[in-house]
Design a protein around this motif. Structure first.
Motif, PDB file in Angstrom:
ATOM      1  N   GLN A  89       3.909  13.523  -4.944  1.00 53.48           N
ATOM      2  CA  GLN A  89       3.667  12.207  -4.339  1.00 53.48           C
ATOM      3  C   GLN A  89       4.978  11.456  -4.150  1.00 53.48           C
ATOM      4  O   GLN A  89       5.167  10.766  -3.153  1.00 53.48           O
ATOM      5  CB  GLN A  89       2.694  11.385  -5.186  1.00 53.48           C
ATOM      6  CG  GLN A  89       2.126  10.196  -4.439  1.00 53.48           C
ATOM      7  CD  GLN A  89       1.377  10.598  -3.173  1.00 53.48           C
ATOM      8  OE1 GLN A  89       0.505  11.454  -3.189  1.00 53.48           O
ATOM      9  NE2 GLN A  89       1.731   9.993  -2.039  1.00 53.48           N
ATOM     10  N   LEU A  92       6.491  12.853  -1.068  1.00 55.40           N
ATOM     11  CA  LEU A  92       5.779  12.361   0.115  1.00 55.40           C
ATOM     12  C   LEU A  92       6.095  10.890   0.400  1.00 55.40           C
ATOM     13  O   LEU A  92       6.270  10.501   1.552  1.00 55.40           O
ATOM     14  CB  LEU A  92       4.269  12.560  -0.056  1.00 55.40           C
ATOM     15  CG  LEU A  92       3.808  14.013  -0.037  1.00 55.40           C
ATOM     16  CD1 LEU A  92       2.354  14.121  -0.497  1.00 55.40           C
ATOM     17  CD2 LEU A  92       3.987  14.612   1.345  1.00 55.40           C
ATOM     18  N   ASP A  93       6.182  10.087  -0.657  1.00 56.96           N
ATOM     19  CA  ASP A  93       6.504   8.663  -0.476  1.00 56.96           C
ATOM     20  C   ASP A  93       7.923   8.462   0.038  1.00 56.96           C
ATOM     21  O   ASP A  93       8.198   7.474   0.711  1.00 56.96           O
ATOM     22  CB  ASP A  93       6.331   7.901  -1.796  1.00 56.96           C
ATOM     23  CG  ASP A  93       4.879   7.797  -2.237  1.00 56.96           C
ATOM     24  OD1 ASP A  93       3.976   8.056  -1.417  1.00 56.96           O
ATOM     25  OD2 ASP A  93       4.657   7.466  -3.420  1.00 56.96           O
ATOM     26  N   THR A  95       9.563  10.448   2.159  1.00 55.48           N
ATOM     27  CA  THR A  95       9.817  11.128   3.438  1.00 55.48           C
ATOM     28  C   THR A  95       8.956  10.498   4.530  1.00 55.48           C
ATOM     29  O   THR A  95       7.969  11.092   4.973  1.00 55.48           O
ATOM     30  CB  THR A  95       9.514  12.637   3.318  1.00 55.48           C
ATOM     31  OG1 THR A  95       8.176  12.798   2.806  1.00 55.48           O
ATOM     32  CG2 THR A  95      10.496  13.337   2.409  1.00 55.48           C
ATOM     33  N   LEU A 101       4.998  20.086   6.440  1.00 51.75           N
ATOM     34  CA  LEU A 101       5.144  20.391   5.021  1.00 51.75           C
ATOM     35  C   LEU A 101       4.577  21.774   4.779  1.00 51.75           C
ATOM     36  O   LEU A 101       3.429  22.051   5.127  1.00 51.75           O
ATOM     37  CB  LEU A 101       4.400  19.365   4.168  1.00 51.75           C
ATOM     38  CG  LEU A 101       4.356  19.628   2.662  1.00 51.75           C
ATOM     39  CD1 LEU A 101       5.755  19.663   2.056  1.00 51.75           C
ATOM     40  CD2 LEU A 101       3.477  18.587   1.971  1.00 51.75           C
ATOM     41  N   LEU A 112      -3.063  16.227  -3.005  1.00 52.19           N
ATOM     42  CA  LEU A 112      -2.102  15.872  -1.972  1.00 52.19           C
ATOM     43  C   LEU A 112      -2.664  14.696  -1.187  1.00 52.19           C
ATOM     44  O   LEU A 112      -3.629  14.850  -0.439  1.00 52.19           O
ATOM     45  CB  LEU A 112      -1.859  17.049  -1.018  1.00 52.19           C
ATOM     46  CG  LEU A 112      -1.029  18.206  -1.534  1.00 52.19           C
ATOM     47  CD1 LEU A 112      -1.035  19.355  -0.533  1.00 52.19           C
ATOM     48  CD2 LEU A 112       0.396  17.759  -1.806  1.00 52.19           C
ATOM     49  N   LEU A 114      -1.874  12.540   1.676  1.00 53.20           N
ATOM     50  CA  LEU A 114      -1.018  12.448   2.853  1.00 53.20           C
ATOM     51  C   LEU A 114      -1.396  11.265   3.736  1.00 53.20           C
ATOM     52  O   LEU A 114      -0.889  11.138   4.847  1.00 53.20           O
ATOM     53  CB  LEU A 114      -1.129  13.746   3.667  1.00 53.20           C
ATOM     54  CG  LEU A 114      -0.995  15.042   2.872  1.00 53.20           C
ATOM     55  CD1 LEU A 114      -1.315  16.239   3.749  1.00 53.20           C
ATOM     56  CD2 LEU A 114       0.374  15.159   2.264  1.00 53.20           C
ATOM     57  N   ASN A 117       1.367   9.096   5.233  1.00 51.37           N
ATOM     58  CA  ASN A 117       2.358   9.811   6.033  1.00 51.37           C
ATOM     59  C   ASN A 117       1.810  10.030   7.443  1.00 51.37           C
ATOM     60  O   ASN A 117       1.338  11.113   7.765  1.00 51.37           O
ATOM     61  CB  ASN A 117       2.719  11.151   5.380  1.00 51.37           C
ATOM     62  CG  ASN A 117       3.345  10.980   4.028  1.00 51.37           C
ATOM     63  OD1 ASN A 117       2.654  10.635   3.071  1.00 51.37           O
ATOM     64  ND2 ASN A 117       4.637  11.192   3.938  1.00 51.37           N
ATOM     65  N   LEU A 120       3.084  13.035   9.493  1.00 53.74           N
ATOM     66  CA  LEU A 120       2.805  14.389   9.019  1.00 53.74           C
ATOM     67  C   LEU A 120       1.636  14.986   9.802  1.00 53.74           C
ATOM     68  O   LEU A 120       0.498  14.565   9.657  1.00 53.74           O
ATOM     69  CB  LEU A 120       2.500  14.391   7.522  1.00 53.74           C
ATOM     70  CG  LEU A 120       2.371  15.750   6.861  1.00 53.74           C
ATOM     71  CD1 LEU A 120       3.641  16.577   7.042  1.00 53.74           C
ATOM     72  CD2 LEU A 120       2.040  15.612   5.402  1.00 53.74           C
TER      73      LEU A 120
END
Length: 160
Positions: A89, A92-93, A95, A101, A112, A114, A117, A120
């Motif tokens: 996480q 993810l936070d 990027t 991914l 996960l 997402l 994002n 993504l």
């Protein structure tokens, strides 16, 4: 190894591959003290890089002190790694423009999220191990913006 990575990062490299997944090569690096049996620990300075656009790792460990900040990273591939939900996480936070991914033969991820994002669009999961055969653990994925989801070889670890 950290010096080499530092050299590349100091030259504003945009594409970086750190793959130590070859068994014989990994054994030699372990013998020389460069990596341990877990993998090469990514240096802390690498977790804060605004130039990286593509990062591919194999047998590398993500253990950031604090937040990850890869503001330009669009493509991330993590292979043969032990991860936690918290570290994932954090990645993810950190990027915000991540588009792709790939998690290849990773362990330790159960969730996960997402949803934040929005860039993504592609998630590839290949050979992720969750637990032993007697556990009903599942991988929960929340990805409302995903356009491509590929899952290969997903399953449980065999118990001897």
């Amino acid at each position: 190894m950290d010096s080499w990575v530092g050299f590349a990062v100091g030259r504003d490299v945009e594409d970086l591959t750190l793959d130590f997944s070859l068994d014989k090569f990994n054994y030699e690096l372990e013998f020389l003290g460069i990596v341990n049996s877990v993998g090469y620990y990514l240096p802390q300075f690498l977790h804060h890089n605004s130039r990286l656009r593509n990062l591919k790792t194999g047998c590398c460990e993500f253990v950031p002190d604090g937040r990850v900040s890869w503001s330009s990273l669009k493509d991330l591939s993590i292979g043969h790694a032990g991860l936690t939900d918290e570290v994932m996480q954090n990645v993810l936070d950190g990027t915000p423009v991540l588009e792709t991914l790939k998690l290849l033969s990773c362990v330790g991820i159960y969730r996960l999220d997402l949803s934040l994002n929005s860039h993504l669009k592609e998630l590839v999961i290949h050979g992720v191990v969750l637990s032993d055969e007697e556990d009903d653990t599942v991988l929960e994925i929340s990805g409302p913006h995903l356009e491509i989801l590929e899952i290969f070889g997903f399953g449980v670890r065999s118990v001897n």
